[in-house]
Design an enzyme around this catalytic site. Sequence first.
Site, mmCIF file in Angstrom:
data_model
loop_
_atom_site.group_PDB
_atom_site.id
_atom_site.type_symbol
_atom_site.label_atom_id
_atom_site.label_comp_id
_atom_site.label_asym_id
_atom_site.label_seq_id
_atom_site.Cartn_x
_atom_site.Cartn_y
_atom_site.Cartn_z
ATOM 1 N N ASP A 87 -5.798 0.729 -4.073
ATOM 2 C CA ASP A 87 -6.128 0.119 -2.786
ATOM 3 C C ASP A 87 -5.023 0.383 -1.769
ATOM 4 O OD1 ASP A 87 -8.129 -0.782 -4.400
ATOM 5 O OD2 ASP A 87 -7.501 -2.875 -4.403
ATOM 6 N N ASP A 111 -1.442 4.193 -7.010
ATOM 7 C CA ASP A 111 -2.084 2.938 -6.647
ATOM 8 C C ASP A 111 -3.479 3.247 -6.095
ATOM 9 O OD1 ASP A 111 -2.428 0.229 -6.061
ATOM 10 O OD2 ASP A 111 -1.536 0.446 -4.061
#
Length: 379
Positions: free
Chosen positions: A10, A8
């Site tokens: 953020d 991922d």
Amino acid sequence: MKRILFIDRDGTLIKEAPPTYQIDSFEKLEFYPGMFKYMSAIAAELDYELIMVSNQDGLGTPDFPEDTFWPVQNFVTKSLENEGIHFSAFHFDRTFAKDNAPTRKPNAGMLTGYMHNAAYDIENSFVIGDRITDVQLAKNMGCKAIWLNNDASLGASEIKSGIDALRPFIALETISWKDIYEFLKLGLRQVQHNRNTNETKIHVELNVDGGGHASIHTGIGFFDHMLEQIARHGKMDLTIETKGDLHIDEHHTIEDTGLALGEAFAKALADKRGMERYGFALPMDEADAKVLIDFGGRNWLVWNAEFKREKVGEMPTEMFHHFFKSFSDAAKCNLNIECDGTNEHHKIEAIFKAFAKAIRMAVKRDPLSNYLPSTKGVL
């Protein structure tokens, strides 16, 4: 087959930016602490393909135009590449949570090309992310998650409601990229082991590098309670299911559980490089327990503990010696156990807690060391 890290963006590579959580300007951009150092080491030293996977709610809409997203994303990509961190693909979902699109995490629609490709080892790949949805994605893909749980306020309600069901899919929970690097570098010492005889049928699941979670069912309540101490205080995940001939007595159930657990440790600790090997510790109220352990490849038990009661709960106190002797024989370790005190429950519990702490110290590893703790060159 190639292993993959589905990472991922953020909250994992770069920090979240409340209240919108959209990184749509350079003013909002801040890289996660330690990320460059340890991602560089992962990229240089470990054999994983890197894939970036991220939900970007409404990307391309007037509220989140692409011309504010791509300059920041391109800068992130270039900064990573300058440190030797190269992603082979980027997958950004643009939908909103209410849409529940098949491509939106935790759904795996963006990643089916990897899941159904014989070139990839999905089972031994990892999703690295900061949300429970990343753990759910790992479950949906058939792999495990590394949960960078850096802000408990994010998704707090879903954490409380869903975390217990998802625990089996979390390989590591941390707030540190250093922990992630060490975990990936050292590997997961995890085994499943069955021991079946005419007297007992035993299933053991052991993760030496777990988080202290236990599921113990031997049919002897006090024995279960003691085995749970090994998991909790040794910070390892442990499942034991024992079906024994308790209609005869407790002997076979306790002795064979010790053998099965020892055999599971022998499998999990097969490669002892970088491991401390030795451990000890522990007082509990008036009881004073000392456990010395050496996973040196030879079995031996020194037992200096006496009990005045015949049983604690439904467990005969004479069987504790048998349990530790069985463990020592099967795990191929030296055990030296001593205990003094007046309360039998406290004495036994102190022994098991000290045993757990001793194991925890002995199995600790240094990710930067390939040192084998023996002058013989083999353990």
